[in-house]
Enzyme design. Structure first.
Site, short mmCIF file in Angstrom:
data_model
loop_
_atom_site.label_atom_id
_atom_site.label_comp_id
_atom_site.label_asym_id
_atom_site.label_seq_id
_atom_site.Cartn_x
_atom_site.Cartn_y
_atom_site.Cartn_z
N HIS A 47 -119.18 -47.34 -6.36
CA HIS A 47 -119.93 -46.09 -6.48
C HIS A 47 -121.41 -46.36 -6.75
O HIS A 47 -122.29 -45.68 -6.19
CB HIS A 47 -119.31 -45.26 -7.61
CG HIS A 47 -120.00 -43.96 -7.85
ND1 HIS A 47 -120.61 -43.64 -9.04
CD2 HIS A 47 -120.19 -42.88 -7.04
CE1 HIS A 47 -121.13 -42.44 -8.95
NE2 HIS A 47 -120.90 -41.95 -7.76
N GLU A 50 -123.02 -47.39 -3.54
CA GLU A 50 -123.23 -46.22 -2.68
C GLU A 50 -124.54 -45.52 -3.04
O GLU A 50 -125.32 -45.12 -2.16
CB GLU A 50 -122.05 -45.27 -2.82
CG GLU A 50 -122.21 -43.94 -2.12
CD GLU A 50 -121.79 -42.77 -2.99
OE1 GLU A 50 -122.58 -41.81 -3.15
OE2 GLU A 50 -120.67 -42.81 -3.52
N HIS A 51 -124.81 -45.38 -4.34
CA HIS A 51 -126.06 -44.75 -4.78
C HIS A 51 -127.27 -45.62 -4.43
O HIS A 51 -128.28 -45.12 -3.92
CB HIS A 51 -126.03 -44.51 -6.29
CG HIS A 51 -125.33 -43.25 -6.69
ND1 HIS A 51 -125.98 -42.22 -7.32
CD2 HIS A 51 -124.03 -42.86 -6.56
CE1 HIS A 51 -125.11 -41.24 -7.56
NE2 HIS A 51 -123.93 -41.61 -7.12
N GLU A 127 -123.94 -38.70 -14.62
CA GLU A 127 -122.82 -38.19 -13.81
C GLU A 127 -121.49 -38.43 -14.52
O GLU A 127 -120.61 -37.56 -14.53
CB GLU A 127 -122.83 -38.87 -12.44
CG GLU A 127 -121.80 -38.33 -11.48
CD GLU A 127 -121.86 -39.00 -10.12
OE1 GLU A 127 -121.05 -38.63 -9.25
OE2 GLU A 127 -122.69 -39.91 -9.92
#
Length: 418
Positions: A47, A50-51, A127
């Site tokens: 993740h 991905e960012h 997040e």
């Protein structure tokens, strides 16, 4: 015009689904790596990567990426799942070259600058904290962990805050170099797209992709279990679950119809019996979640503290009924719901693009709509009863969050289910 597939010399698969009646194209790259491919001490790296892919390349700054796509009225995004990571754009047909170039650039030439990493690390930690403040996010994470304890498939996609807070640039780059290779990727496009042009663009744009092996993963080991977390909330969030089926399982379509019939809509058994007739919940539904080698079947309900004690026995009673008989009308209705959903999805280039990519990742080929519909049509009452008995006799998983003091003990729920 038909779906076409081309495999480039480096192993990258390119698949396109032309739609003559639209003016836009949805396209993206799906990578066969996600949370379940991470080591425990790296939980969240998929993740985070991905960012970071959007935070600048050798040719473009982070702001340049955003400005270029929005200058042509397009949009770019990405997401991470337990088995895949996807990077995609939607653009007008004349801007397909830009879309391909942007995706190729961030997947091959991201710089992962330390300053950008520190900023994005803070964003992801926010997040994670936001998800922890969202009870229906937390209960699903707890449910996953209880079903698949002490293994990658049970860990959070967003990652562990402590691990994310300490992860360095080299770890992310090494992970990307190890897993982002041509053979593990599919470039999918749907809309007003010319396949030959797409292949030509991809051949040039993705020339720097390394070749490599499929990412290793630990086999799914569903065990079941329970996670009960008391919180001061207005509503109790409950999940009951069982072992489901993988995408390639012969019972996959029967389980999909079972889920729809049992708790997939306003006419489903759970909704009618528990919400409409008794008013015990605001939300209740069942769902199937499949992976390449296993899956989950879950029943979610949101209810009040005082209703919890009555709710669980009723759900268990409906489970027992589900293994005893199936009406032809409800079966027909469930099959039609699924078929309509499939056919309506064909009207969206984004849905078609994603569906193509997923089918290529799982089956190595696109599945014709007629084939899928035929599988759905073939599900009869005997199949529903068989898979219901298969699903509901597997080990139980329970997750509960909120004011759950009146919830029955895990062992007592097991006894209700026999």
């Amino acid at each position: 015009m038909a779906i076409r597939i081309t495999t480039l010399d480096n192993g990258l698969r390119v698949v396109s689904d032309p739609m003559a009646t639209v003016e836009s194209v949805s396209l993206g790259v799906w990578v066969g790596v996600g949370t379940r491919h991470e080591k425990k001490e790296m939980n969240g790296v998929s993740h985070l990567l991905e960012h970071m892919a959007f935070k600048g390349t050798h040719r473009r700054s982070a702001i340049a990426i955003a400005e270029e796509i929005e200058a042509v009225g397009g949009h770019i995004n990405a997401y991470t799942t337990r088995e895949n990571t996807a990077y995609f754009v939607r653009v007008l047909k004349e801007d397909v070259p830009l879309g391909v170039d942007l995706i190729a650039d961030i997947l091959q030439h991201s710089t992962m600058e330390k300053e950008e990493l520190e900023r994005e690390r803070t964003v992801i930690l926010q997040e994670i904290h936001q998800a922890q403040d969202t009870p229906d996010d937390v209960v699903f994470d707890n449910f996953q962990q209880a079903a698949y304890p002490n293994q990658p498939l049970g860990r959070q996609v967003l990652g562990d805050a402590g691990i994310i807070g300490a992860m360095d640039r080299e770890t992310i780059i090494d992970y990307m170099n190890a897993h982002y290779n041509a053979e593990s990727m599919v470039l999918s496009a749907a809309g007003r797209v010319d396949h030959d042009q797409l292949v030509a663009l991809a051949s040039e744009a993705f020339a720097a992709l390394p070749q490599g092996l499929e990412a290793e993963r630990e086999a799914a080991r569903y065990t079941g279990g329970h996670s009960i977390e008391k919180r001061k909330l207005e509503q109790a969030h409950l999940l009951l679950g069982f072992e489901g089926v993988g995408y390639r399982d012969p019972d996959f379509y029967a389980v999909a119809v079972l889920s729809t019939l049992f708790g997939g809509g306003m006419s489903s058994r759970l909704f009618q019996e528990i919400r409409e007739k008794r008013g015990l919940v605001y939300s209740i539904y069942s769902y199937g979640s499949s992976y390449s080698d296993g899956g989950l079947f879950g029943i979610y309900a949101g209810t009040g503290k005082d209703e919890t004690a009555e709710l669980i026995p009723l759900i268990c009673e409906e489970i027992h009924k589900m293994t005893d008989s199936v009406g032809e009308q409800e079966l027909s209705r469930a099959r039609t719901q699924i078929k309509a959903s499939i056919l309506m999805g064909l009207e969206s280039s984004s849905s078609r693009c994603e569906q193509l990519a997923r089918q290529m990742m799982v089956f190595g080929r696109p599945l014709p709509t007629e084939e899928t519909v035929a599988h759905i049509e073939a599900v009869d009452a005997d199949a529903i009863l068989r898979v219901a008995r298969r699903i509901f006799t597997s080990p139980l998983t329970v997750a509960a969050l909120g004011p759950v003091s009146k919830l029955e003990a895990y062992g007592d729920i097991q006894k209700r289910l026999g």
